[in-house]
Design a protein around this motif. Structure first.
Motif, short mmCIF file in Angstrom:
data_model
loop_
_atom_site.label_atom_id
_atom_site.label_comp_id
_atom_site.label_asym_id
_atom_site.label_seq_id
_atom_site.Cartn_x
_atom_site.Cartn_y
_atom_site.Cartn_z
N LEU A 175 35.05 89.19 58.78
CA LEU A 175 33.82 88.57 59.05
C LEU A 175 34.00 87.15 59.07
O LEU A 175 33.17 86.59 59.88
CB LEU A 175 32.93 89.16 57.66
N TRP A 176 34.81 86.61 58.28
CA TRP A 176 34.96 85.13 58.25
C TRP A 176 36.11 84.74 59.33
O TRP A 176 35.82 83.72 59.98
CB TRP A 176 35.28 84.76 57.04
N ARG A 177 37.09 85.42 59.49
CA ARG A 177 38.12 85.28 60.45
C ARG A 177 37.63 84.80 61.84
O ARG A 177 37.86 84.07 62.49
CB ARG A 177 39.26 86.03 60.38
N ASN A 178 36.98 86.05 62.07
CA ASN A 178 36.51 86.22 63.57
C ASN A 178 35.58 85.14 64.04
O ASN A 178 34.83 85.07 65.01
CB ASN A 178 36.17 87.63 63.86
N ASN A 179 34.69 84.55 62.84
CA ASN A 179 33.65 83.65 63.09
C ASN A 179 33.93 82.32 62.54
O ASN A 179 32.91 81.49 62.24
CB ASN A 179 32.15 84.23 62.47
N TRP A 180 35.12 81.93 62.54
CA TRP A 180 35.52 80.64 61.62
C TRP A 180 34.89 79.56 61.86
O TRP A 180 34.24 78.75 61.26
CB TRP A 180 37.03 80.83 61.75
N THR A 181 34.90 79.31 63.21
CA THR A 181 34.16 77.98 63.64
C THR A 181 32.76 77.81 63.76
O THR A 181 32.34 76.87 64.08
CB THR A 181 34.83 77.40 64.91
N GLU A 182 32.27 79.21 63.62
CA GLU A 182 30.81 79.48 63.59
C GLU A 182 30.14 79.44 62.35
O GLU A 182 28.85 79.75 62.47
CB GLU A 182 30.32 80.76 64.37
N ILE A 183 30.86 79.19 61.15
CA ILE A 183 30.21 79.31 59.82
C ILE A 183 29.27 78.30 59.85
O ILE A 183 29.67 77.10 60.13
CB ILE A 183 31.16 79.36 58.75
N PRO A 184 27.83 78.50 59.59
CA PRO A 184 27.10 77.07 59.48
C PRO A 184 27.51 76.05 58.67
O PRO A 184 28.24 76.30 57.39
CB PRO A 184 25.45 77.93 58.78
N LYS A 185 27.16 74.88 58.89
CA LYS A 185 27.58 73.77 58.12
C LYS A 185 27.14 74.00 56.44
O LYS A 185 25.95 74.30 56.35
CB LYS A 185 26.98 72.48 58.62
N GLY A 186 27.86 73.52 55.78
CA GLY A 186 27.57 73.58 54.35
C GLY A 186 27.37 74.65 53.69
O GLY A 186 27.28 74.93 52.37
N THR A 187 27.91 75.75 54.31
CA THR A 187 28.09 77.10 53.64
C THR A 187 29.11 77.10 52.82
O THR A 187 30.21 76.80 52.80
CB THR A 187 28.18 78.35 54.77
N LYS A 188 28.76 77.79 51.61
CA LYS A 188 29.68 77.87 50.28
C LYS A 188 29.92 79.44 50.15
O LYS A 188 29.06 80.22 49.71
CB LYS A 188 29.08 77.38 49.13
N ILE A 189 31.08 79.84 50.56
CA ILE A 189 31.44 81.31 50.42
C ILE A 189 32.41 81.44 49.30
O ILE A 189 33.41 81.07 48.98
CB ILE A 189 32.14 81.84 51.76
N THR A 190 32.19 82.61 48.63
CA THR A 190 33.14 82.97 47.11
C THR A 190 33.28 84.49 47.71
O THR A 190 32.36 85.18 47.70
CB THR A 190 32.24 82.65 45.94
N GLY A 191 34.57 85.00 47.83
CA GLY A 191 34.85 86.08 47.79
C GLY A 191 35.57 86.93 46.87
O GLY A 191 36.49 86.28 46.09
N TYR A 192 35.46 88.07 46.44
CA TYR A 192 35.87 88.74 45.41
C TYR A 192 36.76 89.95 46.07
O TYR A 192 36.32 90.78 46.70
CB TYR A 192 34.74 89.23 44.56
N ASP A 193 38.00 90.17 45.41
CA ASP A 193 38.60 91.30 45.73
C ASP A 193 39.92 91.60 44.50
O ASP A 193 39.93 90.43 43.79
CB ASP A 193 39.38 91.30 47.26
N ILE A 194 40.65 92.22 44.79
CA ILE A 194 41.86 92.61 43.89
C ILE A 194 43.15 92.10 44.42
O ILE A 194 43.28 92.35 45.93
CB ILE A 194 42.02 93.88 43.32
N HIS A 195 44.12 91.69 43.66
CA HIS A 195 45.47 91.63 44.33
C HIS A 195 45.94 92.77 44.53
O HIS A 195 45.69 93.97 44.18
CB HIS A 195 46.42 91.06 43.09
N GLY A 196 46.82 92.66 45.63
CA GLY A 196 47.36 94.09 46.36
C GLY A 196 46.47 94.51 47.40
O GLY A 196 46.80 95.41 47.93
#
Length: 393
Positions: A175-196
């Motif tokens: 979702l983020w990789r494929n839209n990396w340069t299109e993420i709107p300015k000033g957006t703060k993204i926090t992702g949650y997942d587990i190790h592994g």
């Protein structure tokens, strides 16, 4: 008269042992041309050529059973075909080894005190990742020419500049990789997942590509278990989010309603929660038409549709417990097939519990789809995936 060779002479010319030649005889790969008076195996020049083929195919990874089948069918004489077949098999093995290697590395990096449950975990990660990748590559193959799927999802979110975004179970984060340069300015993204999980890879990707992010965009990862209440205490303490995303979690989370409930507590009054799942798939329509066209009972598809509809209704009721408004967002897609066999394989995969039944009338289905492809140049399936946008008001 052509001079015959003994097994010792053959072995020397081909660079193998006499024991190997005896084994090839036992396996039916290489039979002696004739036997001497003393009952010794004798071979001619043609047999030597066959032996050289066996040695070559074995060296590049063919099993003895595969070599025997190739020799019987004559495929081994076609060097290009033999190499293409083996290359495909070795690529598959390489892919599997890479998955296992990566899973082991992730497990070792996560903890020092290992037990057999960790080994079981490795198997689980490998199977989950492989299944996801197979679905992804299948989609890429048959939706080529269509807009990238994760670009479609990203655009449907309509994220505004300066938004706070919470991504639950971000994984590989296409979702983020494929839209990396299109993420709107000033957006703060926090992702949650587990190790592994594939989030470990995304954790490496972020600093390596940080400089190419749009102005004032930040992405942080937290490695916590979303099914642990302590994780949600931590998330609650961070304040509200304009957009909360929980995509492709349905099969990964035991209690999806708990995620919905927690998400409702951290979405801002003017924000929304995006969830997907409970799709009543259009695949059913196309496959039912095909099965009925070949004169077979398609009631099992009606049963599948009924189950999917029931699950969708349960999803809606669940989301409406926590949100004032639930909107359906259907993202359309078109799958293109030019090989009838691939469509039938898709049917078997989609209706796994009916695979044996489908095999019984497979020839009729192949003929049906071949006619469709011949007539239209392809078999196109217009499908759509169900996303839900949930609002507090």
């Amino acid at each position: 008269m052509e001079k015959k060779m003994t097994s010792g002479e053959m072995a020397k010319k081909a660079g193998v042992s006499q024991k190997a030649i005896r084994l090839y005889d036992e396996k039916g790969l290489l039979k002696p041309t004739e036997y001497s008076e003393g009952n010794y195996r004798l071979y001619d020049a043609a047999a030597l050529q066959i032996l050289e083929k066996i040695v070559a195919l074995k060296q590049i990874g063919f099993s003895l059973e595969e070599i025997r089948d190739n020799l019987k069918s004559g495929e081994a004489s076609d060097i290009k075909s033999a190499l293409e077949i083996q290359l495909q098999k070795m690529e598959e093995k390489k892919y599997q080894l890479e998955k296992i290697t990566d899973a082991i590395k992730r497990t070792l990096a996560r903890k020092d005190d290992l037990d057999w449950d960790d080994v079981a975990g490795i198997v689980q990660y490998v199977n989950a990742d492989q299944s996801a990748d197979e679905r992804h590559w299948d989609a890429l193959k048959h939706t080529s020419g269509e807009l990238d799927w994760y670009v479609r999802i990203f655009r449907s979110l309509e994220i505004k500049e300066g938004s706070r975004v919470l991504d639950l179970g971000c994984g590989y984060a296409k979702l983020w990789r494929n839209n990396w340069t299109e993420i709107p300015k000033g957006t703060k993204i926090t992702g949650y997942d587990i190790h592994g999980s594939w989030a470990d890879d995304f954790a490496k990707f972020i600093p390596e590509n940080k400089e190419t992010l749009p102005e004032d965009v930040s992405i942080e990862l937290e490695f916590e278990d979303l099914e642990d209440e302590k994780t949600w205490q931590k998330i609650d303490a961070t304040g509200e989010y304009d957009v909360v995303v929980a995509h492709y979690l349905d099969s990964e989370i035991k209690d999806i309603e708990a995620i919905v409930a927690h998400a409702s507590s951290v979405v801002s009054e003017d924000g929304y929660f995006s969830l997907n799942g409970a799709n009543v798939a259009k695949w059913n329509k196309y496959f039912k038409e095909a099965i009925e066209a070949v004169g077979v009972d398609a009631s099992f598809i009606d049963e599948k549709i009924a189950k999917q509809t029931e699950k969708r209704n349960q999803y809606i009721a669940m989301m409406e417990k926590y949100f004032a408004r639930v909107e359906s967002v259907i993202l359309p897609n078109v799958w293109h097939y030019t090989e009838a066999g691939e469509i039938v394989e898709k049917m078997k995969d989609y209706y796994k519990d009916q695979e044996k039944a489908i095999v019984r009338y497979e020839d009729k289905l192949l003929s049906y789809f071949k006619d469709k492809i011949e007539k239209d140049g392809e078999f196109a399936l217009e499908t759509g995936s169900q996303f839900w946008h949930c609002y507090k008001k």
